[in-house]
Scaffold this motif. Structure first.
Motif, mmCIF file in Angstrom:
data_model
loop_
_atom_site.group_PDB
_atom_site.id
_atom_site.type_symbol
_atom_site.label_atom_id
_atom_site.label_comp_id
_atom_site.label_asym_id
_atom_site.label_seq_id
_atom_site.Cartn_x
_atom_site.Cartn_y
_atom_site.Cartn_z
ATOM 1 N N ASP A 85 -9.491 6.381 -7.374
ATOM 2 C CA ASP A 85 -7.851 5.914 -7.471
ATOM 3 C C ASP A 85 -7.154 7.312 -6.699
ATOM 4 N N GLY A 86 -7.645 7.450 -5.306
ATOM 5 C CA GLY A 86 -6.516 8.383 -4.616
ATOM 6 C C GLY A 86 -5.854 7.931 -3.700
ATOM 7 N N PRO A 87 -5.352 8.262 -2.564
ATOM 8 C CA PRO A 87 -4.265 8.202 -1.461
ATOM 9 C C PRO A 87 -4.904 7.202 -0.622
ATOM 10 N N LEU A 88 -5.451 5.688 -0.399
ATOM 11 C CA LEU A 88 -6.012 5.378 1.178
ATOM 12 C C LEU A 88 -6.776 6.042 2.430
ATOM 13 N N THR A 89 -7.218 6.311 2.951
ATOM 14 C CA THR A 89 -7.563 7.399 4.095
ATOM 15 C C THR A 89 -7.515 5.205 5.114
ATOM 16 N N PRO A 90 -7.497 5.470 6.461
ATOM 17 C CA PRO A 90 -7.446 4.443 7.045
ATOM 18 C C PRO A 90 -8.804 3.428 7.050
ATOM 19 N N GLN A 148 -0.749 4.204 -7.656
ATOM 20 C CA GLN A 148 -1.068 3.773 -5.955
ATOM 21 C C GLN A 148 0.113 2.305 -6.366
ATOM 22 N N ILE A 149 0.896 1.842 -5.198
ATOM 23 C CA ILE A 149 0.973 0.620 -4.431
ATOM 24 C C ILE A 149 0.151 -0.430 -4.231
ATOM 25 N N ASP A 150 0.227 -1.770 -4.864
ATOM 26 C CA ASP A 150 -0.678 -3.117 -4.340
ATOM 27 C C ASP A 150 -0.231 -3.543 -2.989
ATOM 28 N N GLN A 151 -0.888 -4.500 -2.682
ATOM 29 C CA GLN A 151 -0.359 -4.927 -1.852
ATOM 30 C C GLN A 151 0.708 -5.904 -1.421
ATOM 31 N N ASP A 152 1.141 -6.419 -2.801
ATOM 32 C CA ASP A 152 2.061 -6.380 -2.832
ATOM 33 C C ASP A 152 3.032 -6.044 -3.440
ATOM 34 N N GLY A 153 2.728 -4.812 -3.630
ATOM 35 C CA GLY A 153 4.281 -4.232 -3.718
ATOM 36 C C GLY A 153 4.395 -3.256 -4.876
ATOM 37 N N TYR A 154 3.754 -3.627 -5.955
ATOM 38 C CA TYR A 154 3.530 -3.546 -7.330
ATOM 39 C C TYR A 154 2.924 -2.124 -7.533
ATOM 40 N N TRP A 161 0.223 -0.986 0.284
ATOM 41 C CA TRP A 161 -0.282 -0.203 0.224
ATOM 42 C C TRP A 161 0.660 1.409 -0.072
ATOM 43 N N GLY A 162 0.457 2.486 -0.065
ATOM 44 C CA GLY A 162 0.709 4.023 -0.278
ATOM 45 C C GLY A 162 0.938 4.328 -1.946
ATOM 46 N N SER A 163 1.466 5.083 -1.761
ATOM 47 C CA SER A 163 1.893 5.964 -3.465
ATOM 48 C C SER A 163 2.871 6.778 -3.953
#
Length: 159
Positions: free
Chosen positions: A107-112, A65-71, A49-51
């Motif tokens: 498609d924005g940053p993930l909120t908690p 966006q970065i997915d759960q596996d880092g891609y 997760w992340g950007s």
């Protein structure tokens, strides 16, 4: 009267030809764009997760966006040299959060509240990676598709 209408028809034909020629040239003048994709790891582990952000000297910025596996994948990245910043959401314990009911951003940053329940997988990167001038990361885009992995470390920067 006939000459005036003939001149008007000729002028209209000239303007129409100029307009059509302009339409044909405009697509060729568009800036070239690329697809950039890869994997982001920190100390050999995928960053879940992340950007990832690409910053250009002309002020443009694109994000993926970065997915759960880092891609990650960034569509429509302009050609040229870009400085890179990578940001991950900070893990806050429930008692430290100010609960807000914000609508999800497409498609924005993930909120908690939209983060995965398994917070143990979250990785807090060193702060320098969040800033393009401090991260030491860059990327030169000169072809339609770029595969680029980033292996981040606590002390040194691998570019």
């Amino acid at each position: 009267m006939r000459q005036a209408s003939q001149r008007l028809a000729e002028n209209f034909a000239s303007i129409r030809s100029l307009f059509l020629a302009t339409l044909l040239l405009v697509p060729g003048c568009q800036e070239q764009r690329a697809i950039v994709q890869g994997r982001i790891t920190y100390q050999g582990q995928p960053v879940p997760w992340g950007s990832i952000f690409l910053y250009y000297s002309d002020g443009q910025m694109v994000r993926g966006q970065i997915d759960q596996d880092g891609y990650y994948q960034i569509d429509q990245a302009p050609y040229g040299m870009a400085r890179v910043a990578i940001r991950t959401p900070r893990v806050l314990y429930q008692g430290l959060r100010i609960m807000q009911k914000l609508p999800p951003i497409r498609d924005g940053p993930l909120t908690p509240e939209y983060l995965p329940a398994d917070a143990s997988r979250q990785i807090s990167l060193p702060n320098r990676y969040a800033f393009p001038d401090d991260s030491g990361l860059s990327l030169f885009i000169d072809q339609k598709s770029i595969q680029r992995d980033f292996d981040l470390t606590p002390e040194t920067v691998t570019n």
